[in-house]
Design a protein around this motif. Structure first.
Motif, PDB file in Angstrom:
ATOM      1  N   LYS A  38       0.829  -1.205   0.000  1.00  0.00           N
ATOM      2  CA  LYS A  38       0.000   0.000   0.000  1.00  0.00           C
ATOM      3  C   LYS A  38       0.866   1.258   0.000  1.00  0.00           C
ATOM      4  CE  LYS A  38      -3.872   2.218   2.366  1.00  0.00           C
ATOM      5  NZ  LYS A  38      -4.814   2.155   3.512  1.00  0.00           N
ATOM      6  N   GLY A  39       0.563   2.140  -0.922  1.00  0.00           N
ATOM      7  CA  GLY A  39       1.316   3.370  -1.051  1.00  0.00           C
ATOM      8  C   GLY A  39       2.453   3.287  -2.050  1.00  0.00           C
ATOM      9  N   PHE A  40       2.805   2.071  -2.428  1.00  0.00           N
ATOM     10  CA  PHE A  40       3.921   1.875  -3.355  1.00  0.00           C
ATOM     11  C   PHE A  40       3.526   0.962  -4.513  1.00  0.00           C
ATOM     12  CE2 PHE A  40       5.699   3.196   0.613  1.00  0.00           C
ATOM     13  CZ  PHE A  40       6.714   4.057   0.270  1.00  0.00           C
ATOM     14  N   SER A  41       2.249   0.864  -4.754  1.00  0.00           N
ATOM     15  CA  SER A  41       1.736   0.036  -5.824  1.00  0.00           C
ATOM     16  C   SER A  41       1.633   0.827  -7.113  1.00  0.00           C
ATOM     17  CB  SER A  41       0.356  -0.511  -5.429  1.00  0.00           C
ATOM     18  OG  SER A  41      -0.363  -0.950  -6.542  1.00  0.00           O
ATOM     19  N   TYR A  42       1.580   0.113  -8.212  1.00  0.00           N
ATOM     20  CA  TYR A  42       1.360   0.754  -9.514  1.00  0.00           C
ATOM     21  C   TYR A  42       0.027   1.472  -9.539  1.00  0.00           C
ATOM     22  CZ  TYR A  42      -1.447  -3.477 -10.314  1.00  0.00           C
ATOM     23  OH  TYR A  42      -2.373  -4.482 -10.202  1.00  0.00           O
ATOM     24  N   ARG A  43      -0.907   1.082  -8.660  1.00  0.00           N
ATOM     25  CA  ARG A  43      -2.211   1.749  -8.591  1.00  0.00           C
ATOM     26  C   ARG A  43      -2.140   3.034  -7.762  1.00  0.00           C
ATOM     27  NH1 ARG A  43      -4.260  -3.804  -7.793  1.00  0.00           N
ATOM     28  NH2 ARG A  43      -5.406  -4.449  -9.654  1.00  0.00           N
ATOM     29  N   ASP A  44      -1.144   3.128  -6.891  1.00  0.00           N
ATOM     30  CA  ASP A  44      -1.071   4.254  -5.962  1.00  0.00           C
ATOM     31  C   ASP A  44      -0.263   5.429  -6.484  1.00  0.00           C
ATOM     32  OD1 ASP A  44      -2.489   2.773  -4.031  1.00  0.00           O
ATOM     33  OD2 ASP A  44      -0.644   1.844  -3.289  1.00  0.00           O
TER      34      ASP A  44
END
Length: 279
Positions: A38-44
């Protein structure tokens, strides 16, 4: 003989990603293996966020050895949600390219041991579409070893025929998975049989230059068949031999320390760093 390139899977430190990266810099480890937490995803992270993250890592004197996504929740051999998985995979490869490491390490499911299994072609087709996109954006998928013997994985790579389908070699997984299969079948663990088929150290020679990243992780199986990940150097992997096998095939990539269990991850990872520096 050149020193090994060492990386840390920073989320294993359990101190937060930024503090983990600072720890790697203090330990004079050049690489960080960055999980899509969380926070370091390709989605974020949008384009600006990705540039900011990369700038921060470089300011610490570090580089990303690989990004890690899909820890076992995806199986490309299963039709359910397959279209979404393939689309997500393309985004992950773009993320790896944007972070300028160009390597995505992931578990992609259990490849069947026979080409006659209907799942085989589903895997081949899925890998093919994913990796054609990887070729386009300049990133490679490093499939993690473990669920299948190295020969099976190499057969799949040959069938797919893409330069973007590569390997993250995890020698410990090649101990843990066959023990799991034997336990599921109600069979006693047979070390000789498991090592002969899964080749934890010798499989390097089978997969050769498709190995672009490796996990530094150790494991053993207790007499009762219980599978254990253990601190580096205390398991069944002969690390000097394993490292020599990689050198023999011309490997010059990262050895990324992974420590998923244990009560003292910082201590275990610190000792692993010091141990790898002796090889």
């Amino acid at each position: 003989m050149s020193a090994l390139k060492i990386a840390i899977m920073v989320h294993n430190l359990k101190m937060g990603i930024y503090d983990g990266m600072a720890f790697a810099a203090r330990m004079e480890v050049p690489g960080v293996h960055l999980a899509c937490v969380k926070g370091f995803s390709y989605r974020d992270l949008d384009a600006a966020g990705r540039k900011q993250l990369l700038r921060h890592i470089r300011e610490l004197g570090l580089e990303i050895s690989a990004i890690c996504a899909w820890g076992g929740e995806v199986d490309l051999g299963v039709p359910d949600n397959l279209r979404q998985h393939i689309d997500d995979a393309k985004e992950i490869l773009q993320y790896a390219a944007d972070l300028e490491c160009g390597i995505w390490q992931g578990h992609c499911g259990v490849i069947p041991h026979s080409r006659q299994d209907p799942k085989w072609q589903r895997f081949a087709d899925s890998f093919g579409e994913i990796c054609r996109h990887g070729e386009k954006v300049g990133a490679r998928l490093a499939v993690e070893t473990g669920p299948e013997p190295p020969e099976v994985l190499m057969d799949m790579i040959n069938d797919v025929g893409s330069s973007a389908l590569c390997v993250n070699y995890d020698p410990a997984n090649l101990i843990l998975w066959p023990a799991k299969y034997m336990q599921q079948a109600g069979q006693p663990y047979d070390r000789d049989q498991a090592f002969a088929e899964y080749q934890p150290m010798e499989g390097v020679k089978v997969l050769g230059d498709r190995i672009i990243h490796t996990h530094a992780k150790d494991a053993l199986v207790q007499p009762d068949g219980k599978r254990l990940e253990v601190p580096l150097g205390s398991g069944w992997i002969d690390w000097p031999h394993y490292v020599q096998n990689l050198r023999d095939i011309g490997y010059n990539g990262y050895f990324a320390i992974e420590r998923e269990v244990g009560q003292n991850p910082v201590g275990d990872i610190t000792r692993a760093i010091n141990y790898l520096k002796t090889l």
